[in-house]
Design a protein around this motif. Structure first.
Motif, PDB file in Angstrom:
ATOM      1  N   ASN A  55      35.901 -44.085  14.584  1.00 47.09           N
ATOM      2  CA  ASN A  55      34.678 -43.328  14.281  1.00 47.09           C
ATOM      3  C   ASN A  55      33.802 -44.082  13.285  1.00 47.09           C
ATOM      4  O   ASN A  55      32.578 -44.114  13.413  1.00 47.09           O
ATOM      5  CB  ASN A  55      35.030 -41.968  13.675  1.00 47.09           C
ATOM      6  N   TYR A  57      30.042 -44.695  14.531  1.00 47.09           N
ATOM      7  CA  TYR A  57      28.885 -43.967  14.016  1.00 47.09           C
ATOM      8  C   TYR A  57      28.071 -44.794  13.013  1.00 47.09           C
ATOM      9  O   TYR A  57      27.891 -44.400  11.867  1.00 47.09           O
ATOM     10  CB  TYR A  57      29.324 -42.606  13.447  1.00 47.09           C
ATOM     11  N   ASP A  90      32.709 -45.659   5.131  1.00 50.10           N
ATOM     12  CA  ASP A  90      31.889 -46.507   6.015  1.00 50.10           C
ATOM     13  C   ASP A  90      30.435 -46.529   5.569  1.00 50.10           C
ATOM     14  O   ASP A  90      30.033 -45.777   4.672  1.00 50.10           O
ATOM     15  CB  ASP A  90      32.025 -46.045   7.478  1.00 50.10           C
ATOM     16  N   ARG A 136      30.514 -31.734  17.808  1.00 56.27           N
ATOM     17  CA  ARG A 136      29.913 -33.064  17.722  1.00 56.27           C
ATOM     18  C   ARG A 136      28.633 -32.937  16.888  1.00 56.27           C
ATOM     19  O   ARG A 136      27.770 -32.132  17.197  1.00 56.27           O
ATOM     20  CB  ARG A 136      29.601 -33.623  19.113  1.00 56.27           C
ATOM     21  N   ALA A 137      28.546 -33.727  15.829  1.00 56.30           N
ATOM     22  CA  ALA A 137      27.396 -33.600  14.933  1.00 56.30           C
ATOM     23  C   ALA A 137      26.238 -34.502  15.365  1.00 56.30           C
ATOM     24  O   ALA A 137      25.117 -34.317  14.919  1.00 56.30           O
ATOM     25  CB  ALA A 137      27.824 -33.941  13.499  1.00 56.30           C
ATOM     26  N   HIS A 138      26.514 -35.499  16.210  1.00 56.24           N
ATOM     27  CA  HIS A 138      25.447 -36.423  16.642  1.00 56.24           C
ATOM     28  C   HIS A 138      25.394 -36.440  18.159  1.00 56.24           C
ATOM     29  O   HIS A 138      25.849 -37.381  18.789  1.00 56.24           O
ATOM     30  CB  HIS A 138      25.726 -37.842  16.131  1.00 56.24           C
ATOM     31  N   THR A 181      34.143 -36.948  22.616  1.00 54.95           N
ATOM     32  CA  THR A 181      34.550 -35.653  23.150  1.00 54.95           C
ATOM     33  C   THR A 181      34.555 -34.561  22.064  1.00 54.95           C
ATOM     34  O   THR A 181      34.667 -33.386  22.376  1.00 54.95           O
ATOM     35  CB  THR A 181      35.984 -35.732  23.708  1.00 54.95           C
ATOM     36  N   LEU A 231      38.650 -35.705  15.605  1.00 54.36           N
ATOM     37  CA  LEU A 231      38.928 -35.249  14.235  1.00 54.36           C
ATOM     38  C   LEU A 231      39.822 -34.013  14.217  1.00 54.36           C
ATOM     39  O   LEU A 231      40.577 -33.804  13.264  1.00 54.36           O
ATOM     40  CB  LEU A 231      37.615 -34.968  13.492  1.00 54.36           C
TER      41      LEU A 231
HETATM   42  P1  ADP Z   1      33.840 -37.671  18.852  1.00 54.01           P
HETATM   43  O1  ADP Z   1      34.654 -37.828  20.080  1.00 54.01           O
HETATM   44  O2  ADP Z   1      32.540 -36.984  19.077  1.00 54.01           O
HETATM   45  O3  ADP Z   1      33.678 -38.948  18.088  1.00 54.01           O
HETATM   46  P2  ADP Z   1      35.356 -36.561  16.609  1.00 54.01           P
HETATM   47  O4  ADP Z   1      36.131 -35.284  16.598  1.00 54.01           O
HETATM   48  O5  ADP Z   1      36.090 -37.824  16.339  1.00 54.01           O
HETATM   49  O6  ADP Z   1      34.659 -36.597  18.032  1.00 54.01           O
HETATM   50  O7  ADP Z   1      34.190 -36.400  15.566  1.00 54.01           O
HETATM   51  C1  ADP Z   1      33.420 -35.206  15.553  1.00 54.01           C
HETATM   52  C2  ADP Z   1      31.997 -35.518  15.099  1.00 54.01           C
HETATM   53  O8  ADP Z   1      31.999 -35.889  13.718  1.00 54.01           O
HETATM   54  C3  ADP Z   1      31.370 -36.689  15.832  1.00 54.01           C
HETATM   55  O9  ADP Z   1      30.788 -36.271  17.051  1.00 54.01           O
HETATM   56  C4  ADP Z   1      30.348 -37.187  14.810  1.00 54.01           C
HETATM   57  O10 ADP Z   1      29.151 -36.433  14.937  1.00 54.01           O
HETATM   58  C5  ADP Z   1      30.996 -36.857  13.462  1.00 54.01           C
HETATM   59  N1  ADP Z   1      31.656 -38.035  12.849  1.00 54.01           N
HETATM   60  C6  ADP Z   1      32.958 -38.366  12.943  1.00 54.01           C
HETATM   61  N2  ADP Z   1      33.223 -39.488  12.237  1.00 54.01           N
HETATM   62  C7  ADP Z   1      32.060 -39.863  11.672  1.00 54.01           C
HETATM   63  C8  ADP Z   1      31.659 -40.943  10.813  1.00 54.01           C
HETATM   64  N3  ADP Z   1      32.534 -41.865  10.384  1.00 54.01           N
HETATM   65  N4  ADP Z   1      30.356 -40.995  10.414  1.00 54.01           N
HETATM   66  C9  ADP Z   1      29.473 -40.064  10.839  1.00 54.01           C
HETATM   67  N5  ADP Z   1      29.775 -39.027  11.642  1.00 54.01           N
HETATM   68  C10 ADP Z   1      31.054 -38.921  12.053  1.00 54.01           C
END
Ligand code: ADP
Length: 357
Positions: free
Chosen positions: A245, A249, A276, A295-297, A305, A309
């Motif tokens: 991640n 990201y 990071d 998903r935040a982005h 998916t 996390l």
């Molecule tokens: P994904 O498969 O979308 O990467 P995760 O469960 O790993 O799913 O992460 C959930 C959300 O958290 C991501 O969609 C992203 O928006 C945010 N995220 C995770 N890791 C980071 C990071 N290192 N920097 C910024 N945003 C992150």
């Protein structure tokens, strides 16, 4: 009330308890007014391993710990099929004992476990047709390559590449679902692990991956990394997810810079930090990103998916630790998690996660 409530004195005798607290333990009592050993009540960890004396909620609370929703399996002649009870305990003000609260969560847990294993089976079965789709897509690709370069051929090639991309996304989702259900159900096998070796392995693999694509190689700075006591397979999955991640990201054109270090903290724990220089987490979503599928982005073309996390959280919690996300004061994000420290002073090199397959 249906929840059990009891007050236990510092010498382990009951000061009071309500009828529900006896009923939830299958009606078994010590008959002495003092709490007996866990075996007497048929108390186990949820995975069926016996509960040691020191893990009894009141013992931990008497030692000063706040016990919050600790799940126990109760199996005795009163509840031969077993019952899952969530127990919380904390010291009373004035230091003259602890209050223990029991709550029956059997139905919720059974439903959750059934859902998880259903998801696991479905995910597994979905991989078969997907493999068929990929096989036929490859076949079609070969055929198209052998055809003259016409508008129709280019159209068909373009459509085919969309099918292949969609199938790749689906495979990713299915694999994440499978990983999620296995991290939930698998029995963890913790051993002492050299975290440094594992992080070096994961970061090297990430560097190789970048080199094979057209993305800039991420820069990794490794600080002190303490040995931990964890399941090596799950630990690798955790570290790989978080580093993956951190690399993913980042804004286009920015070289990912990732720092990984750890510190020893009280309670025999190691706190690991992965920092990071990426796009950061939007305000107000630092907790929600650990929920399934959050998903935040969603815009910005970052594939994923939203399960990674949730898997990380599950892994850390199964080891008795916790995980949080914060902002990196210098821009980007920082993920901080805790794990138990290694039990031995020196841990042998090369505890390879893939050795357990
Ligand atoms: P994904 O498969 O979308 O990467 P995760 O469960 O790993 O799913 O992460 C959930 C959300 O958290 C991501 O969609 C992203 O928006 C945010 N995220 C995770 N890791 C980071 C990071 N290192 N920097 C910024 N945003 C992150």
């Amino acid at each position: 009330m249906s929840d059990g409530v009891a007050v236990v004195r510092t010498d382990g005798s009951w000061a009071m308890r309500n009828p529900a607290s006896v009923a939830l333990l299958g009606g078994v009592t010590s008959g002495t007014g003092t709490i007996a050993d866990p075996g007497h009540y048929g108390l186990f960890h949820p995975d069926g391993t016996p509960l040691p004396d020191a893990d009894m909620a009141h013992t931990r609370a008497l030692a000063g710990e706040d016990v919050h929703n600790m799940e126990l399996l109760v199996r005795n002649s009163g509840v031969p099929d077993g019952r899952i009870v969530s127990v919380s305990a904390r010291r009373l003000l004035g230091d003259d004992g602890v209050v223990v609260v029991f709550h029956d969560v059997t139905a919720e847990r059974r439903q959750r476990d059934e859902l998880a294993s259903f998801a696991g089976v479905v995910a597994h079965d979905l991989l078969n047709p997907l493999t068929t789709i990929d096989g036929w897509a490859e076949n079609l690709d070969d055929t198209l390559r052998g055809m003259p370069d016409t508008a129709a051929q280019r159209d068909a090639t373009d459509s085919l590449s969309r099918i292949v991309r969609a199938s790749g996304r689906m495979r990713h989702l299915i694999n994440d679902l499978l990983a999620y259900t296995t991290t939930r159900n698998a029995v963890i096998a913790p051993v002492d692990v050299r975290l440094r070796d594992l992080v070096v392995d994961v970061t090297t693999a990430r560097g190789d991956l970048a080199a094979s694509g057209a993305t800039p190689a991420p820069l990794f700075a490794l600080g002190r990394l303490h040995d931990v006591h964890a399941d090596p397979v799950l630990l690798r999955q955790l570290v790989d997810n978080l580093i993956g991640n951190a690399v993913k990201y980042t804004a286009p054109g920015v070289v990912p810079r990732i720092e990984i270090c750890s510190v020893r903290i009280e309670g025999d724990l190691v706190r690991v930090e992965i920092t990071d220089n990426g796009i950061g987490i939007p305000a107000g979503q630092h907790e929600a990103i650990f929920n399934n599928f959050h998903r935040a982005h969603r815009s910005g073309g970052y594939a994923g998916t939203g399960l990674g996390l949730a898997i990380c959280k599950r892994i850390v919690e199964r080891h008795g630790g916790s995980i949080i996300a914060t902002d990196n004061p210098g821009g980007g994000s920082r993920f901080v998690f805790t794990l138990p420290k290694a039990t031995r002073r020196e841990v042998a090199h090369a505890v390879k996660a893939n050795a357990r397959s």
